[in-house]
Design an enzyme around this catalytic site. Structure first.
Site, PDB file in Angstrom:
ATOM      1  N   HIS A   1      -2.812  18.680  26.214  1.00  0.00           N
ATOM      2  CA  HIS A   1      -2.358  18.255  24.889  1.00  0.00           C
ATOM      3  C   HIS A   1      -2.650  19.295  23.817  1.00  0.00           C
ATOM      4  CE1 HIS A   1      -2.625  16.239  20.966  1.00  0.00           C
ATOM      5  NE2 HIS A   1      -1.638  15.474  21.421  1.00  0.00           N
TER       6      HIS A   1
ATOM      7  N   HIS B   1       0.785   6.482  27.943  1.00  0.00           N
ATOM      8  CA  HIS B   1       0.622   7.662  27.086  1.00  0.00           C
ATOM      9  C   HIS B   1      -0.388   8.627  27.710  1.00  0.00           C
ATOM     10  CE1 HIS B   1      -1.084   9.536  23.233  1.00  0.00           C
ATOM     11  NE2 HIS B   1       0.147  10.009  23.331  1.00  0.00           N
TER      12      HIS B   1
HETATM   13  O1  G3P Z   1       5.211  11.710  22.988  1.00  0.00           O
HETATM   14  C1  G3P Z   1       4.568  10.747  22.228  1.00  0.00           C
HETATM   15  C2  G3P Z   1       3.192  11.192  21.779  1.00  0.00           C
HETATM   16  O2  G3P Z   1       2.509  11.707  22.899  1.00  0.00           O
HETATM   17  C3  G3P Z   1       3.247  12.229  20.708  1.00  0.00           C
HETATM   18  O3  G3P Z   1       1.984  12.552  20.178  1.00  0.00           O
HETATM   19  O4  G3P Z   1      -0.005  13.976  19.955  1.00  0.00           O
HETATM   20  O5  G3P Z   1       0.015  12.134  21.625  1.00  0.00           O
HETATM   21  O6  G3P Z   1       1.383  14.178  22.008  1.00  0.00           O
HETATM   22  P1  G3P Z   1       0.804  13.231  20.981  1.00  0.00           P
HETATM   23 MG    MG Z   2       2.384  13.618  23.867  1.00  0.00          MG
END
Ligand code: G3P
Ligand code: MG
Length: 255
Positions: free
Chosen positions: A57, A15
């Site tokens: 992000h 992630h």
């Molecule tokens: O793509 C999965 C996840 O990254 C979505 O949430 O806020 O971490 O981008 P976020």
């Molecule tokens: Mg994400």
């Protein structure tokens, strides 16, 4: 109809790279994910003021860099001058905000696949989808399996679908990202021609997981750092989890 047969995703996806061990959405994070044994990473892509595609992000740079302000109001050169690592730890002071093109070249060297999350700044949903898909079309190596392109933004995904339709046979597989559990999830996924549905682990139930799988979609879940939660989700038929700790999950669960 679903193109999921053409796409295979690994069970463990890093992630934002490997966000617990290295600054998120940086090349150093992808190197760390690879070192931990990940075969895919997820990252967040958005546009600069001068329409370059970069990895970030948040809408603002304050949390993850030494700068301040809205990314959508800053040029690529201003954004790339920022230190995107010191906030995470002094050892990462040389980390920079990468462009999508730099990222794809890095992933090619590392032999990593990816999920590109389109994360538009407010009001830039369509143009961000155009920017991301254009850039992927230019730089994605033809020999490499296609990346999965996802978004929380319905507008971005609709635009991505339109672009896909203009490129018969060469479209990027699309994933519908959901925060809650909308009653019309299946209709949304069908309208967008999605191959996968990406759910928040707190919103997913066993019944919903079963319904998503029965409807023929890949099911991906974010963000799962707990080994027992991951085991439960895989037992429910989940195909993949996004995790800040890919090494931990790979060690406990395997590939
Ligand atoms: O793509 C999965 C996840 O990254 C979505 O949430 O806020 O971490 O981008 P976020
Ligand atoms: Mg994400």
């Amino acid at each position: 109809q679903s193109q999921q047969a053409a796409l295979s995703v690994p069970r463990v996806i890093g992630h934002r790279g490997a966000a617990q061990a290295a600054p998120e959405n940086t090349l150093e994070g992808f190197i760390e994910a690879k070192a931990q044994g990940a075969s895919w990473v997820e990252f967040d892509a958005k546009l600069t003021a001068d329409n370059a595609v970069i990895l970030l992000h948040d809408d603002i740079v304050d949390r993850t860099t030494n700068g301040m302000g809205f990314a959508a109001q800053m040029s690529l050169s201003a954004l790339q001058a920022l230190d995107a690592g010191s906030w995470f730890g002094p050892a990462w002071a040389n980390s920079r905000i990468p462009t999508l093109a730099e990222t794809i070249a890095c992933l090619e060297r590392l032999e990593l696949g990816c999920n590109v999350e389109i994360k538009p700044c407010p009001g830039r949903d369509r143009e961000t989808a155009v920017g991301v898909l254009d850039e992927l079309g230019r730089v994605w190596p033809t020999a490499k399996p296609l990346p999965l392109v996802s978004s929380f933004s319905y507008e971005s995904l609709l635009e991505a679908r339109r672009i896909n339709e203009a490129r018969p046979g060469a479209g990027f597989p699309l994933g519908l990202l959901l925060e809650d559990a909308p009653a019309d999830w299946l209709g949304l996924a069908q309208e967008l021609g999605a191959v996968s549905i990406h759910c928040w682990h707190e919103a997913l139930t066993q019944d919903w997981a079963r319904a998503i799988k029965q409807a023929g979609y890949l099911l991906l879940v974010y963000t799962v750092n707990d080994v027992n939660l991951a085991r439960q989700l895989f037992a429910w038929g989940v195909d993949a989890v996004f995790t800040d700790v890919p090494g931990r999950l790979l060690a406990e669960i395997g590939r």
